[in-house]
Scaffold this active site. Structure first.
Site, PDB file in Angstrom:
ATOM      1  N   LYS A   1       0.810  -1.229   0.000  1.00 17.53           N
ATOM      2  CA  LYS A   1       0.000   0.000   0.000  1.00 17.53           C
ATOM      3  C   LYS A   1       0.844   1.280   0.000  1.00 17.53           C
ATOM      4  O   LYS A   1       0.465   2.262  -0.634  1.00 17.53           O
ATOM      5  CB  LYS A   1      -0.960   0.007   1.196  1.00 17.53           C
ATOM      6  CG  LYS A   1      -2.070  -1.029   1.076  1.00 17.53           C
ATOM      7  CD  LYS A   1      -3.049  -0.928   2.231  1.00 17.53           C
ATOM      8  CE  LYS A   1      -4.054  -2.064   2.188  1.00 17.53           C
ATOM      9  NZ  LYS A   1      -5.045  -1.979   3.271  1.00 17.53           N
TER      10      LYS A   1
ATOM     11  N   ASP B   1      -9.945   2.616   2.828  1.00 11.67           N
ATOM     12  CA  ASP B   1     -10.014   1.804   4.057  1.00 11.67           C
ATOM     13  C   ASP B   1     -10.722   2.532   5.198  1.00 11.67           C
ATOM     14  O   ASP B   1     -11.584   1.965   5.873  1.00 11.67           O
ATOM     15  CB  ASP B   1      -8.610   1.395   4.509  1.00 11.67           C
ATOM     16  CG  ASP B   1      -8.005   0.309   3.632  1.00 11.67           C
ATOM     17  OD1 ASP B   1      -8.769  -0.497   3.079  1.00 11.67           O
ATOM     18  OD2 ASP B   1      -6.772   0.268   3.508  1.00 11.67           O
TER      19      ASP B   1
END
Ligand code: ATR
Length: 273
Positions: A65, A101
């Site tokens: 990420k 997220d």
């Protein structure tokens, strides 16, 4: 047909292909979504190859990420705050990075679970990537306060300092925590090792709601302990997983899929695994 993929290492376990195929069926969108395991040192290369073959976008999971954020040529505000990207969209020459997220967590808590965040006292356990993505999204809900507790207190203190302009956020070690929280969220990776964050039992016993970003077929050790201590309401991170996917789908396709049927199907799969 438009193609998408999730990149990770490992990635075979990923539920994203199932989730996005279900979203596509539900919304009548024609797309193909696969899982691609990139070598640890070969993430950027794998993504660029996928894009060269006509890929329209990607999801990114552990451990890529942060690298995905660096690969993006443009980024959303929430990706900049997280310094991490879980969703890429390829738009001509542009590689747009987003991070869904935190929004997924907040949507799971507020919409699916009906947990009010505005005015509430939130305890977030952990100060790694998972916590980092959640902090700006939680602060945007205007909690009464957000406490970050971490084994290495300095990491929590650094995050509290970094995000201090966004709301009331402070840092703490585990042993000095007082039992005065409405919601305790586990964002540590302790459960991966079957371990528990070492917080005083009184904190969980007094909390009306416990949330674990992890999930599994059985209740996570953290939620099992919360239940044993009398914490009435508990939820794992399966809803967050589906909600972050829905946000990514919205970014790519311009429609927000319904998450409830997909979450129910996933839960059933987990229980029968
Ligand atoms: P992630 O991206 O999943 O958040 P990470 O960046 O490696 O992973 O962070 C892991 C987090 O879980 C950290 O907050 C870590 O605490 P430290 O900063 O003190 O290392 C926390 N963690 C991992 N195992 C733990 C354990 N057994 N008990 C308590 N905290 C733990």
């Amino acid at each position: 047909m438009d193609t998408y993929a999730v990149f990770g290492h490992p990635v075979a376990h990923s539920k994203s292909p199932f989730i996005h195929a279900a979203f596509a069926r539900q919304t009548g969108q024609a797309l193909i979504y696969t899982a691609i395991e990139a070598p640890r040192e070969g993430f950027a290369n794998a993504v660029m190859q996928f894009r060269a073959r006509g890929g329209k976008g990607a999801n990114v999971t552990v451990p890529f990420k942060e690298e995905a954020y660096r690969l993006a040529t443009a980024a959303s505000e929430r990706a900049r705050l997280a310094q991490a990207v879980n969703t890429l969209r390829f738009d001509g020459a542009e590689i747009y990075g987003d991070n869904t997220d935190g929004a997924g967590l907040v949507r799971d808590l507020t919409v699916n679970l009906g947990v009010p965040l505005a005015g509430s006292r939130i305890l977030l356990l952990g100060a790694g990537g998972a916590a980092r993505g959640a902090i700006p999204a939680l602060l945007a809900q205007n909690p009464a306060r957000l406490t970050l507790a971490n084994r290495t207190v300095q990491r929590a203190a650094d995050l509290a300092c970094e995000f201090g302009a966004l709301g009331l956020v402070s840092a703490s070690g585990f042993d000095t925590l007082a039992p005065d929280y409405d919601l305790v969220i586990n964002a540590t990776s302790a459960s991966l090792a079957g371990d528990l964050p070492p917080l005083p039992e009184s904190v969980l016993a007094a909390a009306p709601f416990a949330y674990d970003m992890m999930y599994g077929a059985a209740e996570t050790p953290f939620l099992a302990l919360a239940g044993k201590l009398g914490c009435a309401r508990r939820a794992d991170g399966l809803g967050m997983l589906v909600e972050q996917a829905a946000e990514a789908f919205l970014l790519w396709r311009g429609v927000r899929p319904q998450t409830q049927p997909v979450l129910a199907a996933l839960r059933q799969q987990l229980q029968h695994a």
